[in-house]
Design an enzyme around this catalytic site. Structure first.
Site, short mmCIF file in Angstrom:
data_model
loop_
_atom_site.label_atom_id
_atom_site.label_comp_id
_atom_site.label_asym_id
_atom_site.label_seq_id
_atom_site.Cartn_x
_atom_site.Cartn_y
_atom_site.Cartn_z
N LEU A 245 -26.64 -7.84 13.70
CA LEU A 245 -26.39 -8.01 15.03
C LEU A 245 -24.79 -7.52 15.27
CD1 LEU A 245 -28.38 -10.92 16.15
CD2 LEU A 245 -29.10 -8.57 16.26
N GLU B 104 -28.01 0.37 12.34
CA GLU B 104 -28.51 0.43 11.25
C GLU B 104 -28.87 1.89 10.90
OE1 GLU B 104 -32.45 -1.60 11.25
OE2 GLU B 104 -32.77 -1.25 9.26
N GLY C 23 -31.34 5.99 21.19
CA GLY C 23 -31.82 4.69 20.84
C GLY C 23 -30.99 3.72 21.73
N LEU D 201 -29.18 -2.60 20.25
CA LEU D 201 -27.91 -3.32 20.25
C LEU D 201 -27.01 -2.22 20.13
CD1 LEU D 201 -27.83 -6.57 18.39
CD2 LEU D 201 -27.74 -6.16 20.83
N HIS E 109 -36.51 -8.83 2.65
CA HIS E 109 -36.29 -10.16 3.16
C HIS E 109 -37.22 -11.25 2.64
CE1 HIS E 109 -35.52 -13.49 5.80
NE2 HIS E 109 -34.57 -12.85 6.50
N ARG F 213 -30.37 -13.13 0.30
CA ARG F 213 -31.48 -12.65 0.28
C ARG F 213 -32.19 -11.95 -0.85
NH1 ARG F 213 -31.08 -10.26 6.51
NH2 ARG F 213 -30.98 -12.26 7.51
N SER G 209 -37.17 -16.58 10.33
CA SER G 209 -35.69 -16.43 10.16
C SER G 209 -35.32 -17.16 9.05
CB SER G 209 -35.13 -17.09 11.15
OG SER G 209 -33.60 -17.50 10.93
N HIS H 53 -37.39 -5.45 5.26
CA HIS H 53 -36.68 -5.81 6.56
C HIS H 53 -35.51 -5.05 6.81
CE1 HIS H 53 -35.28 -8.69 9.11
NE2 HIS H 53 -34.20 -9.01 8.88
N GLY I 129 -26.90 1.13 20.38
CA GLY I 129 -27.13 2.35 21.36
C GLY I 129 -26.75 1.81 22.86
#
Lengths: 252, 636
Positions: B441, B425, B40, B43, B266, B330, B284, B401, B45
């Site tokens: 993130l 994730e 992967g 981010l 989401h 959410r 967003s 999401h 990986g």
């Protein structure tokens, strides 16, 4: 609303095979769907009919990953401005239209199959210096590096590049200067990129030339095709950076 | 299955330091003798691969896209949280920790989440040093915005492309290591099997997606950073290639799978347009800073939005949750949207949408200010729907999401299989039953830049530096298993396409294991999934050949895994007889119709253990809260 289209798609079963155009009726297509969803529908039909579906690259389908791309009626990513192929919706076409769909083509982008091309040349260019050399853990506190808002915005204008390759496909010289210029600009504008500024410009331009990308001829086709609207100012800035480095710096 | 979370001793704020000091280290001279596989390149990986190579390890990084810069982290729009307290509005590491634990409805480990909050600040430092062009104030300092579930302004952003910019930063770091020879990139490779030798992870078998060849790769440790499994629902905001296969294959080799049913829906996505929809696009959540969510007060009111007078609009979030208003987390926003639509108050032709209205904000701040703030999101919306949110309200509806569940990992991010790590994730670690906005993130980068590189030495130091031989029988066996599966998929030669099966599976999951779940529906889903899987293996058609670029075959392999995995999600959802986080069990509600959590019986992580030809066994990791009291999560 539904429309019927004729799809002329360039098929090629492998990198060394001969390519040819095949014509398919789209069948009734809802104008609400996206271009790639239209290809999905075609592929479902081909699969059921025992024909091999059209191979095409795609992933996020929201215009940011840079994976998708094909030339539609002569224009990379199709006729809509600042729109990737995955974000192109069928409401922009009308009943009876013929769509000619081809892969991005350039000497430095090898064709793999149907609409799938190899863009690893971009990785090779970035590898030469498209970054700031800072190891994890050695960064100073973030707000110790103030960056004027306008500078940050301009850097972001270059940084938005998604690396899709449309600029190369659109250019009569198959130049990658918009791609390379966008990265060089981003890092040349920001104070963080300062220390490696000269080395970066020299190394990235050298690699770009080595890989067989052509030179900019100021046709501005790249800018027109860029789904992120990246300006050719970045090419000017890259040329400045390169000249400055070649003449004024002591980098080899 | 033994579950030892290996939480270090000492006070909460000192645990991470204590752990790092107590960890074994690998000397710099020995690091190049260890090979590490990172699967992967999102981010988690790319940041892990780059940092491990900086430390001197030899790294092989695999991704299924044509280049590592395309991991789906790239699509994250809104931002990344950090406890910098630049706005001087009362933020602190403890507050970010508290908000994250509370947002996750007290179903995450205190120690992990606190460490995440501690590391958050260094991520921002790192990204800025890399030249990530975050938004700035006029004075040149970093700007912040606020996000759902928090009352402070702690989110850093780069227009609506924060994920892209952070990923390109990590990709740059990765490319620098490729140049220096520490990382080898193997793009267009899909992991088909995990290889274990004497119970420890020692390699993978991959498919070269261009040629169809299977390949063996040996290493001293394997790191999975392969993202989430939201595509089990077919329609989600995930990229088309996002899948469960790598972590599912690892699970079948012995890695425990935690809380699979914790799936985040989401609230602000563009509604479904029709049967050919291939994916959903997220808008967003930062839009809720200025957008007001409403539906007509009267069910069935089909007037266009501008003809519905103020008094006949129901701003249901503001009315029900005055403290947080439109900025509720959410799960609350999603559940309420569904409730309004179930009451017949949904808008558009489908009745499956609510309005997100910027008229008030435009009047208050001026069109220019709003356009500057959300311009690219508005353009994206208009491109897809053909409607301009400056002139008429957006229509939005919830969509799958993010998946909080994933491979169980201990404090060191190691799974229950020694030598196998899971990041981002793909693991379950930090978000409990619900993730707050702008925290994905943060977690991906914390795992990749800072946590794994500090913990992996503890394992490697006790591992021989002798190279692992990919010619061993275990590798051959894994390769055979992968090849057999591929052959089987190609030789069914039935009538239904992969997408057809995938869509049906998605429908089952969305209807019975979506925003709200109940026992009856979940049991029905089990029956339906079993039947569908049976049909899949008897009636699937995959065109083309094995040794070739064959995208139908790639998808078939992924859907085959989803069909097994879906059953475990449902099993997990059934076992959790409480409502927590994103997980609403209809049987478990208060008299006011709000979700009822049950700490007495369910303050645990459910970890599923694979058993051949038997139902998976559930193991429990009990959660204890020493620094925060699990209160009722209320945003009223």
């Amino acid at each position: 609303m539904k429309i019927n289209l004729t799809l002329k798609i360039r098929r090629q079963s492998g990198p060394d095979e001969k390519g040819q155009f095949r014509t398919y009726p789209s069948g009734p297509i809802s104008t609400e769907i996206s271009f790639l969803e239209m290809l999905d529908i075609l592929n479902e039909r081909l699969t059921r009919e025992g024909e091999e579906p059209v191979a095409f690259d795609h992933d996020c389908r929201e215009g940011i990953c840079g994976t998708c791309g094909a030339v539609v009626n002569g224009i990379p990513h199709g006729p809509e401005k600042k729109t990737t192929l995955c974000q192109l919706h069928m409401r922009h076409f009308k009943e009876g239209d013929t769509l000619v769909i081809e892969p991005f083509r350039a000497r430095a982008l090898k064709l793999e199959k149907d609409l799938v091309v190899d863009r690893s040349a971009f990785d090779q260019i970035i590898r030469e210096g498209g970054y700031v050399s800072v190891n994890t853990g050695s960064a100073p506190e973030a707000n110790t590096i103030p960056v004027p808002q306008n500078t940050a915005e301009q850097a972001m204008n270059g940084a938005e590049c998604i690396g899709c390759g449309a600029c190369v496909a659109a250019c009569p010289n198959a130049s990658a200067m918009l791609f390379v210029g966008a990265k060089i600009s981003q890092l040349a504008l920001l104070p963080q990129g300062g220390p490696e500024r000269s080395r970066r410009a020299l190394a990235m331009v050298k690699k770009m030339d080595e890989l067989g990308f052509g030179n900019c001829g100021n046709e501005r086709e790249c800018e027109a095709a860029c789904p992120k609207g990246i300006s050719i100012r970045n090419i000017a800035r890259m040329n400045r950076e390169f000249l400055r480095a070649a003449i004024c710096s002591e980098e080899e | 299955m033994k579950l030892d979370a290996k939480i270090p001793g000492g006070p909460l704020a000192e645990k991470w330091d204590n752990h790092r000091f107590a960890s074994k280290l690998v000397s710099p001279a020995n690091r190049r003798k260890y090979e590490i596989i990172v699967v992967g390149s999102g981010l988690a990986g790319s940041s892990a691969a780059a940092t491990l190579a900086e430390q001197g390890y030899r790294v092989k990084n695999f991704c299924l896209q044509d280049t590592p810069r395309r991991g789906h982290s790239i699509a994250a729009q809104g931002g990344i949280n950090a406890a910098k307290n630049y706005q001087n509005d009362g933020d602190s590491i403890f507050r970010l920790f508290y908000d994250t634990i509370k947002g996750g409805d007290f179903r995450a480990r205190e120690a992990n989440v606190y460490r995440l909050a501690q590391i958050s600040n260094r991520i921002i430092d790192q990204a800025v040093a890399q030249g990530v062009p975050f938004a700035r104030d006029y004075g040149g300092q970093l700007a912040n915005r606020s996000f759902g579930g928090a009352q402070v302004s702690r989110t850093f952003y780069a227009r609506g492309q924060t994920g892209q910019q952070l990923l390109l930063g990590a990709y740059g770091a990765l490319m620098r290591q490729v140049k220096q020879g520490g990382v080898e990139i193997l793009a267009r490779r899909e992991m088909l099997e995990l290889v274990t030798i004497e119970g420890e992870a020692r390699g993978i078998v991959t498919r070269n997606l261009l040629t169809g060849e299977t390949e063996r790769h040996a290493a001293h440790a394997v790191v999975l950073a392969t993202g989430g499994y939201g595509n089990v629902y077919f329609l989600s905001t995930n990229a088309m290639s996002s899948n469960v296969s790598a972590i599912w294959r690892a699970h079948k080799k012995g890695a425990g799978f935690a809380n699979p049913s914790f799936v985040q829906i989401h609230p602000t996505c563009i509604p479904v347009h029709g049967e050919h929809q291939s994916k959903l696009t997220l808008m967003s959540e930062s839009l809720r800073n200025d957008g007001r969510v409403w539906v007509p007060k009267t069910p069935g009111d089909k007037r266009p939005p501008n003809q519905i007078p103020e008094a006949e609009r129901d701003y249901y979030l503001e009315n029900k949750y005055p403290a947080f208003g439109n900025m509720v987390p959410r799960d609350v926003a999603s559940r309420n949207a569904k409730e309004q639509c179930d009451l017949g108050k949904g808008v558009t032709e489908t009745g499956l949408a609510v309005y997100l209205d910027f008229a008030g904000a435009i009047e208050r701040n001026g069109a220019e200010a709003i356009r500057k703030k959300y311009g690219n999101l508005f353009e994206m919306y208009e491109r897809i729907t053909g409607r301009d949110p400056m002139r008429q309200p957006m229509t939005i509806y919830p969509a799958v999401h993010y998946t909080m569940g994933g491979l169980w990992v201990d404090y060191e991010l190691m799974t229950t299989l020694p030598g196998l790590y899971a990041l981002g994730e793909a693991n379950f670690s930090d978000h409990g039953a619900n993730r707050l906005g702008a925290s994905a993130l943060m977690q991906g980068l914390a795992d990749g830049y800072f946590i794994l590189p500090a913990t992996i030495g503890n394992y490697l130091a006790g591992t021989s530096t002798d190279p692992v031989d990919p010619g061993r029988e275990e590798f051959k066996q894994a390769e055979r298993a992968a090849a057999e599966r591929t052959d089987r998929l190609l030789t069914i030669k039935g009538k239904r396409t992969v997408d057809d099966f995938h869509k049906e599976l998605g429908r089952i999951m969305w209807d019975h294991c979506g925003i709200a779940r109940n026992c009856e529906g979940l049991e029905k889903a089990q029956t339906l999934i079993t039947a569908l899987r049976e049909e899949f293996w008897n009636n699937l058609v995959v065109p083309g050949r094995g040794p070739d670029l064959n995208q139908s075959l790639e998808r078939a392999g992924r859907v085959a895994d989803f069909l097994e995995f879906a059953e475990m999600i449902v099993e997990d959802a059934l076992a959790r007889e409480e409502s927590c986080g994103c997980h609403l069990r209809e049987e478990c509600r208060t008299e006011e119709h709000e979700p009822r959590r049950d700490d007495e019986h369910f303050s645990h992580v459910a970890v599923w253990e694979h058993r051949e030809n038997e139902r998976p066994r559930m193991n429990l990791e009990h959660l204890s809260f020493e620094n925060v009291a699990p209160g009722r999560r209320s945003y009223k």
